[in-house]
Design a protein around this motif. Structure first.
Motif, mmCIF file in Angstrom:
data_model
loop_
_atom_site.group_PDB
_atom_site.id
_atom_site.type_symbol
_atom_site.label_atom_id
_atom_site.label_comp_id
_atom_site.label_asym_id
_atom_site.label_seq_id
_atom_site.Cartn_x
_atom_site.Cartn_y
_atom_site.Cartn_z
ATOM 1 N N ILE A 54 37.089 21.339 35.025
ATOM 2 C CA ILE A 54 37.769 21.846 36.249
ATOM 3 C C ILE A 54 39.313 21.613 36.333
ATOM 4 O O ILE A 54 40.131 22.348 36.642
ATOM 5 C CB ILE A 54 36.853 21.335 37.549
ATOM 6 N N VAL A 55 39.545 20.307 35.948
ATOM 7 C CA VAL A 55 40.900 19.916 35.927
ATOM 8 C C VAL A 55 41.539 20.725 34.896
ATOM 9 O O VAL A 55 42.743 21.060 35.021
ATOM 10 C CB VAL A 55 41.053 18.226 35.757
ATOM 11 N N ALA A 56 40.932 20.617 33.714
ATOM 12 C CA ALA A 56 41.646 21.683 32.488
ATOM 13 C C ALA A 56 41.908 23.137 32.983
ATOM 14 O O ALA A 56 42.883 23.675 32.767
ATOM 15 C CB ALA A 56 40.947 21.326 31.225
ATOM 16 N N ALA A 57 40.947 23.546 33.842
ATOM 17 C CA ALA A 57 41.280 24.997 34.238
ATOM 18 C C ALA A 57 42.010 25.254 35.183
ATOM 19 O O ALA A 57 43.122 26.012 35.322
ATOM 20 C CB ALA A 57 39.689 25.561 34.709
ATOM 21 N N VAL A 58 42.323 24.166 36.185
ATOM 22 C CA VAL A 58 43.420 24.144 37.270
ATOM 23 C C VAL A 58 44.793 24.025 36.427
ATOM 24 O O VAL A 58 45.606 24.871 36.970
ATOM 25 C CB VAL A 58 43.226 23.076 38.269
ATOM 26 N N ALA A 59 44.865 23.226 35.753
ATOM 27 C CA ALA A 59 46.116 23.115 34.834
ATOM 28 C C ALA A 59 46.575 24.107 33.912
ATOM 29 O O ALA A 59 47.558 24.558 34.266
ATOM 30 C CB ALA A 59 45.815 21.922 34.053
ATOM 31 N N TRP A 60 45.585 24.777 33.575
ATOM 32 C CA TRP A 60 45.715 26.220 32.752
ATOM 33 C C TRP A 60 46.268 27.106 33.674
ATOM 34 O O TRP A 60 47.140 27.920 33.189
ATOM 35 C CB TRP A 60 44.534 26.359 31.947
ATOM 36 N N LEU A 61 45.750 27.428 34.843
ATOM 37 C CA LEU A 61 46.197 28.395 35.655
ATOM 38 C C LEU A 61 47.461 27.981 36.221
ATOM 39 O O LEU A 61 48.356 28.935 36.458
ATOM 40 C CB LEU A 61 44.979 28.459 36.682
ATOM 41 N N ALA A 62 47.863 26.752 36.345
ATOM 42 C CA ALA A 62 49.183 26.470 36.935
ATOM 43 C C ALA A 62 50.118 26.627 36.138
ATOM 44 O O ALA A 62 51.406 26.988 36.440
ATOM 45 C CB ALA A 62 48.937 24.897 37.466
ATOM 46 N N LEU A 63 49.706 26.455 35.011
ATOM 47 C CA LEU A 63 50.887 26.561 33.629
ATOM 48 C C LEU A 63 51.041 27.856 33.349
ATOM 49 O O LEU A 63 51.958 28.243 32.458
ATOM 50 C CB LEU A 63 50.871 25.626 32.627
ATOM 51 N N LYS A 64 50.135 28.887 33.560
ATOM 52 C CA LYS A 64 50.059 30.180 33.116
ATOM 53 C C LYS A 64 51.063 30.954 33.813
ATOM 54 O O LYS A 64 51.818 31.034 34.818
ATOM 55 C CB LYS A 64 48.690 30.736 33.600
#
Length: 64
Positions: A54-64
């Motif tokens: 979940i943390v990786a998915a949120v970070a990926w979406l935030a940096l996208k």
């Protein structure tokens, strides 16, 4: 003592099996340790993996 043979003199297979099981059970160790329950440990590992995902998915979406 009971007669365990049939009318033709054939041995009773069920009686032989019962005697064999009694012999095997007599020689078996009396105390057997059950394996430790792995439920809480497995749940903890799964929870950590899900949290990291979940943390990786949120970070990926935030940096996208």
């Amino acid at each position: 003592m009971a007669n365990t043979q049939g009318p033709q003199g054939n041995p009773d297979p069920a009686g032989s099996t019962q005697m064999f099981r009694a012999f095997v059970d007599e020689g078996a160790p009396q105390s057997r340790q059950a394996p430790a329950p792995a439920g809480p440990r497995v749940g903890l590992i799964v929870g950590v993996v899900v949290a990291v995902a979940i943390v990786a998915a949120v970070a990926w979406l935030a940096l996208k």
